[in-house]
Motif scaffolding. Sequence first.
Motif, PDB file in Angstrom:
ATOM      1  N   TYR A 452      -1.807  44.774 -45.817  1.00  0.00           N
ATOM      2  CA  TYR A 452      -0.417  44.760 -45.361  1.00  0.00           C
ATOM      3  C   TYR A 452       0.324  46.012 -45.820  1.00  0.00           C
ATOM      4  O   TYR A 452      -0.014  46.617 -46.842  1.00  0.00           O
ATOM      5  CB  TYR A 452       0.307  43.525 -45.920  1.00  0.00           C
ATOM      6  N   ASN A 453       1.364  46.359 -45.065  1.00  0.00           N
ATOM      7  CA  ASN A 453       2.239  47.462 -45.449  1.00  0.00           C
ATOM      8  C   ASN A 453       3.065  47.069 -46.671  1.00  0.00           C
ATOM      9  O   ASN A 453       3.531  45.930 -46.777  1.00  0.00           O
ATOM     10  CB  ASN A 453       3.171  47.810 -44.274  1.00  0.00           C
ATOM     11  N   LYS A 454       3.256  48.000 -47.588  1.00  0.00           N
ATOM     12  CA  LYS A 454       3.993  47.714 -48.813  1.00  0.00           C
ATOM     13  C   LYS A 454       5.428  47.273 -48.540  1.00  0.00           C
ATOM     14  O   LYS A 454       6.019  46.556 -49.350  1.00  0.00           O
ATOM     15  CB  LYS A 454       3.992  48.949 -49.713  1.00  0.00           C
ATOM     16  N   LYS A 455       5.995  47.671 -47.402  1.00  0.00           N
ATOM     17  CA  LYS A 455       7.361  47.292 -47.073  1.00  0.00           C
ATOM     18  C   LYS A 455       7.478  45.798 -46.767  1.00  0.00           C
ATOM     19  O   LYS A 455       8.592  45.267 -46.714  1.00  0.00           O
ATOM     20  CB  LYS A 455       7.856  48.113 -45.878  1.00  0.00           C
ATOM     21  N   GLN A 456       6.353  45.143 -46.536  1.00  0.00           N
ATOM     22  CA  GLN A 456       6.377  43.712 -46.231  1.00  0.00           C
ATOM     23  C   GLN A 456       6.382  42.858 -47.488  1.00  0.00           C
ATOM     24  O   GLN A 456       6.384  41.626 -47.393  1.00  0.00           O
ATOM     25  CB  GLN A 456       5.170  43.349 -45.360  1.00  0.00           C
ATOM     26  N   PHE A 457       6.395  43.495 -48.665  1.00  0.00           N
ATOM     27  CA  PHE A 457       6.349  42.774 -49.931  1.00  0.00           C
ATOM     28  C   PHE A 457       7.675  42.872 -50.671  1.00  0.00           C
ATOM     29  O   PHE A 457       8.340  43.905 -50.658  1.00  0.00           O
ATOM     30  CB  PHE A 457       5.258  43.352 -50.838  1.00  0.00           C
TER      31      PHE A 457
END
Length: 544
Positions: A452-457
């Motif tokens: 997953y993209n880090k922005k989704q965390f």
Amino acid sequence: MRPGTDHTENKFASFTCNRGYPKLPRLFYEAENQPVKLLATLEVKAERRFGWSGYIFAWKAKHGTLFLGVIILCVVMASYILTRDQQKFLLTPSPFQYSATSNNEESPELDSAEIESDTDRLSLPFNWLERISYASPEIIAETSDSKLQLKPRRLPEREDLIKQEAHIFSVIPQNFLQNVKNHCWYTRYTGTASTDPYKKNAYFLHTKHFQAIFDYLKKVIWKHLQHHGDKHYRLRCLPYFYIIGQPKCGTTDLYNRLRLHPEVSFSIVKEPHWWTRKRFGIIQPWNGFHDRYLIEDYLDLFDLAAHQIQSQITNSSAEQLIKSNMIIGEASASTMWDNNAWQNFYHRSVNGEPPYLIQDFLHAVLPAVKLIAMLRDPVERLYSDYLYFISANKSVEDFHEKVKDSLQIFDGCLMHSSLRSCVYNCTVNSAMPVRLQIGLYAVFLWDWYAVYNKKQFLILQLEEHAANLKKSMQRVFEFLSLGNLTERQEAAIINNPASNTRRPKDKSLGPMLPETRRILEDFYRPFNEKLALLLNDDSFLWEK
């Protein structure tokens, strides 16, 4: 016991393994897959039946054999040392590598481009040692020059995932409804007004205290369908966000506060554990494997939220855009770390690492989902985990002994296997008396960031959450793009009593022993350093 709370989490791995993790003697060899004590075997061979005149010879032969055994022991140890010294030349230097030095030099900072590079290697040195003296309060550890690297995983292709879980992908579409924040879609409903769609639901059959909710859903489902002539359509939804972990890190408190927000709805069962356990047929550790919970059983848990969304869509006027701001969440604290079932269901890879992880399947189904992880000082997390899940004979001394045993088992695995294979090794996890591996946050997040993209965390810290609830919850609301609250609504969320706190009888045991804390701090320190680097936040060093 709170509804939805899983008190068997610590026992889960014990029955899913096909083999144990016995403590082996220092000198042994494999004979028909069984560990055999070499010196004892040599002694048996020497003890043949002689006449009275042969006893002197037998005595000499026995002691000669023992001498030979000592020589073999020295040769084995020397070969291991030489082999380990050679290994350090085989490791490829990495921009993500850390060097442990005696003068405590800080590792150079990396920019985000370096961290996200596909060629990065996560190198985790171990300053805690293969040989630790637990008898003394002081920790005596050898210095190790070798580095243990966590290489990027080879991610599976979507086609491979579909082959493993064909039914999931046959039910969940690749495209979802527009103007609805959740992952929702319509599917054909073939039942009648008198049909009970939940009578075979595995959660209903095995979790009787949710019977009232399922009975209610059975009564109202017909009026929540979309009817077009003689055809009927049912709205199905999957979560907009997941609270993925970690255990004993405040996930229950976050869940109870979030569910007070008028735009948030959670699954009927607080922790379905579907992605990690139930879809494999794991219900209770002592009951073995059961039939797998189907994806339809999991989808049923979101029907209450789906009905609310359906009502919002139905009540929209023709001039208005069909829109719903309701978001659905799921809060299984096992999602981030628990891959213990893989050894029973997937083929073994060459390096002993799992070929598929939970996030591989979740991403293939929900690539745009939002993910929240709550972390805590891993030393305190482990002690809290011990106090919560151990039912009898708890003491700080018992915890100390269990920590020692767990460190030795994990260290033994690292002598012959990679870091990732040890972290995800069901046999090792079930052998350790305390769940040491759950606090290795950097390893788990590294593998989640690969998918997953880090922005989704959103990565929260329990200590900061508890110190400033208002700021922490505002971060969560912003991350989930929730609407504004009235002062009264916000006060109700912030002032809600803390959930799942330590029980009075556990508080009476007091803090862990100082020497236990020192051992654990030494073990977790290099992992915390990598976590702080990965998140670009030194507060995750937990040094204060």
